[in-house]
Design a protein around this motif. Structure first.
Motif, PDB file in Angstrom:
ATOM      1  N   GLU A 121       0.905  -1.234  -0.001  1.00  0.00           N
ATOM      2  CA  GLU A 121      -0.156  -0.011  -0.088  1.00  0.00           C
ATOM      3  C   GLU A 121       0.912   1.296   0.022  1.00  0.00           C
ATOM      4  O   GLU A 121       1.707   1.513   0.882  1.00  0.00           O
ATOM      5  N   LEU A 122       0.408   1.949  -0.848  1.00  0.00           N
ATOM      6  CA  LEU A 122       1.371   3.340  -0.922  1.00  0.00           C
ATOM      7  C   LEU A 122       0.904   4.417  -0.155  1.00  0.00           C
ATOM      8  O   LEU A 122      -0.265   4.332  -0.130  1.00  0.00           O
ATOM      9  N   THR A 123       1.773   5.159   0.319  1.00  0.00           N
ATOM     10  CA  THR A 123       1.358   6.304   1.255  1.00  0.00           C
ATOM     11  C   THR A 123       2.101   7.577   0.707  1.00  0.00           C
ATOM     12  O   THR A 123       3.189   7.675   0.008  1.00  0.00           O
ATOM     13  N   HIS A 124       1.687   8.680   1.320  1.00  0.00           N
ATOM     14  CA  HIS A 124       2.520   9.931   0.776  1.00  0.00           C
ATOM     15  C   HIS A 124       3.834   9.824   1.510  1.00  0.00           C
ATOM     16  O   HIS A 124       4.769  10.489   1.031  1.00  0.00           O
ATOM     17  N   GLU A 125       4.000   9.446   2.877  1.00  0.00           N
ATOM     18  CA  GLU A 125       5.092   9.297   3.169  1.00  0.00           C
ATOM     19  C   GLU A 125       6.222   8.476   2.735  1.00  0.00           C
ATOM     20  O   GLU A 125       7.176   8.831   2.252  1.00  0.00           O
ATOM     21  N   ALA A 126       5.590   7.445   1.832  1.00  0.00           N
ATOM     22  CA  ALA A 126       6.606   6.604   1.220  1.00  0.00           C
ATOM     23  C   ALA A 126       7.076   7.348  -0.100  1.00  0.00           C
ATOM     24  O   ALA A 126       8.170   7.141  -0.483  1.00  0.00           O
ATOM     25  N   ARG A 145       0.770  20.136  -4.781  1.00  0.00           N
ATOM     26  CA  ARG A 145       0.157  21.346  -4.412  1.00  0.00           C
ATOM     27  C   ARG A 145       0.185  21.841  -2.863  1.00  0.00           C
ATOM     28  O   ARG A 145      -0.063  22.686  -2.716  1.00  0.00           O
ATOM     29  N   GLN A 146       0.013  20.844  -2.347  1.00  0.00           N
ATOM     30  CA  GLN A 146       0.136  20.745  -0.653  1.00  0.00           C
ATOM     31  C   GLN A 146       1.279  21.510  -0.220  1.00  0.00           C
ATOM     32  O   GLN A 146       1.266  22.257   0.710  1.00  0.00           O
ATOM     33  N   ALA A 147       2.423  21.128  -0.934  1.00  0.00           N
ATOM     34  CA  ALA A 147       3.712  21.996  -0.722  1.00  0.00           C
ATOM     35  C   ALA A 147       3.964  23.243  -1.171  1.00  0.00           C
ATOM     36  O   ALA A 147       4.811  23.946  -1.163  1.00  0.00           O
ATOM     37  N   GLY A 148       2.791  23.735  -1.769  1.00  0.00           N
ATOM     38  CA  GLY A 148       2.855  25.260  -2.455  1.00  0.00           C
ATOM     39  C   GLY A 148       3.063  25.267  -3.742  1.00  0.00           C
ATOM     40  O   GLY A 148       3.155  26.333  -4.451  1.00  0.00           O
ATOM     41  N   PHE A 149       3.230  24.183  -4.576  1.00  0.00           N
ATOM     42  CA  PHE A 149       3.678  24.069  -5.825  1.00  0.00           C
ATOM     43  C   PHE A 149       2.135  24.044  -6.668  1.00  0.00           C
ATOM     44  O   PHE A 149       2.079  23.009  -6.905  1.00  0.00           O
ATOM     45  N   LYS A 150       1.745  25.208  -7.170  1.00  0.00           N
ATOM     46  CA  LYS A 150       0.243  25.100  -7.719  1.00  0.00           C
ATOM     47  C   LYS A 150       0.220  24.640  -8.970  1.00  0.00           C
ATOM     48  O   LYS A 150       1.215  25.058  -9.751  1.00  0.00           O
ATOM     49  N   ARG A 151      -0.833  24.388  -9.581  1.00  0.00           N
ATOM     50  CA  ARG A 151      -0.942  23.839 -10.981  1.00  0.00           C
ATOM     51  C   ARG A 151      -0.620  25.051 -12.043  1.00  0.00           C
ATOM     52  O   ARG A 151      -0.212  24.967 -13.063  1.00  0.00           O
ATOM     53  N   ARG A 152      -0.779  26.372 -11.617  1.00  0.00           N
ATOM     54  CA  ARG A 152      -0.777  27.555 -12.197  1.00  0.00           C
ATOM     55  C   ARG A 152       0.817  27.728 -12.761  1.00  0.00           C
ATOM     56  O   ARG A 152       1.146  28.387 -13.411  1.00  0.00           O
ATOM     57  N   HIS A 164       4.886  22.157 -12.243  1.00  0.00           N
ATOM     58  CA  HIS A 164       4.883  22.374 -10.872  1.00  0.00           C
ATOM     59  C   HIS A 164       5.442  21.215 -10.095  1.00  0.00           C
ATOM     60  O   HIS A 164       5.921  21.132  -9.262  1.00  0.00           O
ATOM     61  N   VAL A 165       4.901  19.743 -10.778  1.00  0.00           N
ATOM     62  CA  VAL A 165       5.367  18.887 -10.252  1.00  0.00           C
ATOM     63  C   VAL A 165       7.067  18.412 -10.104  1.00  0.00           C
ATOM     64  O   VAL A 165       7.545  18.262  -9.324  1.00  0.00           O
ATOM     65  N   GLN A 166       7.449  18.987 -11.280  1.00  0.00           N
ATOM     66  CA  GLN A 166       8.951  18.807 -11.222  1.00  0.00           C
ATOM     67  C   GLN A 166       9.669  19.525 -10.408  1.00  0.00           C
ATOM     68  O   GLN A 166      10.580  19.290  -9.503  1.00  0.00           O
ATOM     69  N   GLN A 167       9.051  21.008 -10.141  1.00  0.00           N
ATOM     70  CA  GLN A 167       9.689  21.883  -9.133  1.00  0.00           C
ATOM     71  C   GLN A 167       9.559  21.219  -7.748  1.00  0.00           C
ATOM     72  O   GLN A 167      10.298  21.203  -6.885  1.00  0.00           O
ATOM     73  N   TYR A 168       8.310  20.541  -7.598  1.00  0.00           N
ATOM     74  CA  TYR A 168       8.274  19.861  -6.244  1.00  0.00           C
ATOM     75  C   TYR A 168       9.355  18.527  -6.087  1.00  0.00           C
ATOM     76  O   TYR A 168       9.849  18.708  -4.982  1.00  0.00           O
ATOM     77  N   VAL A 169       9.487  17.832  -7.253  1.00  0.00           N
ATOM     78  CA  VAL A 169      10.463  16.807  -7.092  1.00  0.00           C
ATOM     79  C   VAL A 169      11.718  17.345  -6.894  1.00  0.00           C
ATOM     80  O   VAL A 169      12.617  16.882  -6.152  1.00  0.00           O
ATOM     81  N   GLU A 170      12.208  18.499  -7.519  1.00  0.00           N
ATOM     82  CA  GLU A 170      13.578  19.119  -7.333  1.00  0.00           C
ATOM     83  C   GLU A 170      13.577  19.490  -5.850  1.00  0.00           C
ATOM     84  O   GLU A 170      14.796  19.518  -5.324  1.00  0.00           O
ATOM     85  N   SER A 171      12.480  20.039  -5.424  1.00  0.00           N
ATOM     86  CA  SER A 171      12.783  20.443  -3.947  1.00  0.00           C
ATOM     87  C   SER A 171      12.871  19.366  -2.863  1.00  0.00           C
ATOM     88  O   SER A 171      13.496  19.550  -1.917  1.00  0.00           O
ATOM     89  N   LEU A 172      12.378  18.087  -3.394  1.00  0.00           N
ATOM     90  CA  LEU A 172      12.737  17.065  -2.531  1.00  0.00           C
ATOM     91  C   LEU A 172      14.421  16.685  -2.374  1.00  0.00           C
ATOM     92  O   LEU A 172      14.688  15.872  -1.584  1.00  0.00           O
ATOM     93  N   VAL A 173      15.155  16.789  -3.536  1.00  0.00           N
ATOM     94  CA  VAL A 173      16.290  16.366  -3.689  1.00  0.00           C
ATOM     95  C   VAL A 173      17.419  17.472  -3.496  1.00  0.00           C
ATOM     96  O   VAL A 173      18.567  17.400  -3.301  1.00  0.00           O
ATOM     97  N   GLU A 174      16.880  18.741  -3.127  1.00  0.00           N
ATOM     98  CA  GLU A 174      17.698  19.745  -2.587  1.00  0.00           C
ATOM     99  C   GLU A 174      18.526  19.664  -1.369  1.00  0.00           C
ATOM    100  O   GLU A 174      18.250  19.078  -0.335  1.00  0.00           O
TER     101      GLU A 174
END
Length: 363
Positions: free
Chosen positions: A171-176, A342-349, A353-363
């Protein structure tokens, strides 16, 4: 050399045989780096010194992938030069429907039944691809990954029940997802959100498989490309995502995308602690699939016609004919990664936005 003996690869080079009877290979041979025609094993060399090479780009400072079907010189004037030594065959369309189906059936089931089940688990989504693989190894445990309520988990439960197979649900989770993204980016060396979404469930499933004591994972990779499983193939020539003006031509376009996809998937699976086993990508299956006419790839709304026909005598009809969603959608990995962004502030506009979020997780 991984995947084949040096003598077999030498013979394939001498005869320019692109499908010499393997499930893919790569490595160093007689002063050159070679990678099979579909790139089923990744291979990299150092940009400034091609004599330094590895199957994992992380072992090198400035890695450059060896393209599929190429040989790269490692020394002298040819150092770093890539020579095309194999090209994907382009046979004429088969005209005998029954003979073509027999050839697919024989190739598929010889391949899946030849898999050694020692230390093996099966990635099982409930679709015909993974079910055919599972049918070849009847005593091997099956695993599916997905968020609660996802299509893949429901489909896998139904198929496992129909096939009388045990099924473990990861079962996948947000934390995973948040934990796995940086690990996946490190394994891939890229932050493209589509790549990350595709391999997220595969990576987390493989981690669980490894934790349960298995070191090999059987997968159904290659079936969609070889047998016409994509909607854009079905809609050819009206789908702008393909250039071909026939279903058969569009399917070939998809086959030619396999090297990049397989490099991605294999790197991630190995990073998770398992070696992938992809019997539907064996040369015998590729050779059987390439001559298929368009009507044995797509017939109206039915895709992967030849594979489903081949499976019909082995799998329950409900499984052989089951529809399948792309893994990132069928597991909800794409939807939930977007939600996290989106919950982390990277809105669809915001652009990408998803790539920016991914990059934020690896900074």
């Amino acid at each position: 050399m991984r995947g084949a003996s040096p003598d077999l690869v030498r013979r394939a080079l001498a005869e320019r045989d692109p499908l010499p009877g393997t499930a893919g290979f790569a490595g160093e041979l007689d002063g050159r780096l070679v990678r099979d025609v579909l790139g089923r094993q990744p291979l990299f060399s150092e940009r400034a010194d091609p004599a330094r090479w590895s199957f994992d780009h992380r072992d090198l400072d400035d890695p450059v992938a060896v393209p599929a079907g190429r040989a790269r010189g490692t020394a002298g004037e040819a150092a770093g030069d890539d020579e095309r030594v194999w090209s994907l065959p382009d046979p004429p369309a088969a005209t005998d429907r029954d003979a073509a189906l027999d050839r697919v059936r024989d190739a598929v089931f010889e391949s899946v039944r030849s898999v050694d089940d020692d230390g093996l688990a099966v990635a099982f989504s409930g679709g015909v691809d993974s079910a055919v693989v599972a049918a070849g190894v009847p005593d091997v445990p099956c695993y599916v990954a997905g968020f609660e309520g996802s299509h893949d988990v429901a489909a896998a439960h139904e198929a496992a029940a129909a096939m009388d197979r045990d099924l473990t649900v990861v079962e996948l989770t947000h934390e995973a997802l948040e934990r796995a993204v940086p690990e996946i980016v490190a394994a891939l060396g890229r932050t493209n959100p589509m790549d990350v979404q595709i391999v997220l469930p595969l990576y987390l499933l493989a981690e669980r498989v490894a934790a349960d004591g298995y070191d090999r994972l059987a997968v159904g990779q290659g079936a969609d490309e070889l047998f016409g499983g994509y909607a854009k193939v079905q809609k050819a020539p009206d789908d702008p995502r393909v250039e071909a003006d026939t279903v058969r031509g569009a399917a070939r376009e998809m086959i030619l995308t396999l090297p990049d996809q397989l490099e991605r998937d294999l790197l991630v699976l190995r990073a998770a602690g398992v070696d992938p086993v992809a019997p539907l990508l064996h040369d015998r299956v590729v050779s059987a699939a390439l001559p298929l006419p368009g009507e044995l790839l797509v017939d109206g709304d039915r895709r992967k016609v030849a594979l489903r026909e081949a499976a019909s005598g082995v799998l329950p009809e409900s499984v052989a004919e089951a529809d399948k969603k792309a893994v990132q959608y069928g597991t909800y990995a794409s939807r939930e990664l977007d939600r996290l962004a989106r919950q982390a502030g990277f809105k669809r506009r915001m652009e990408n936005h998803v790539q920016q979020y991914v990059e934020s997780l690896v900074e």
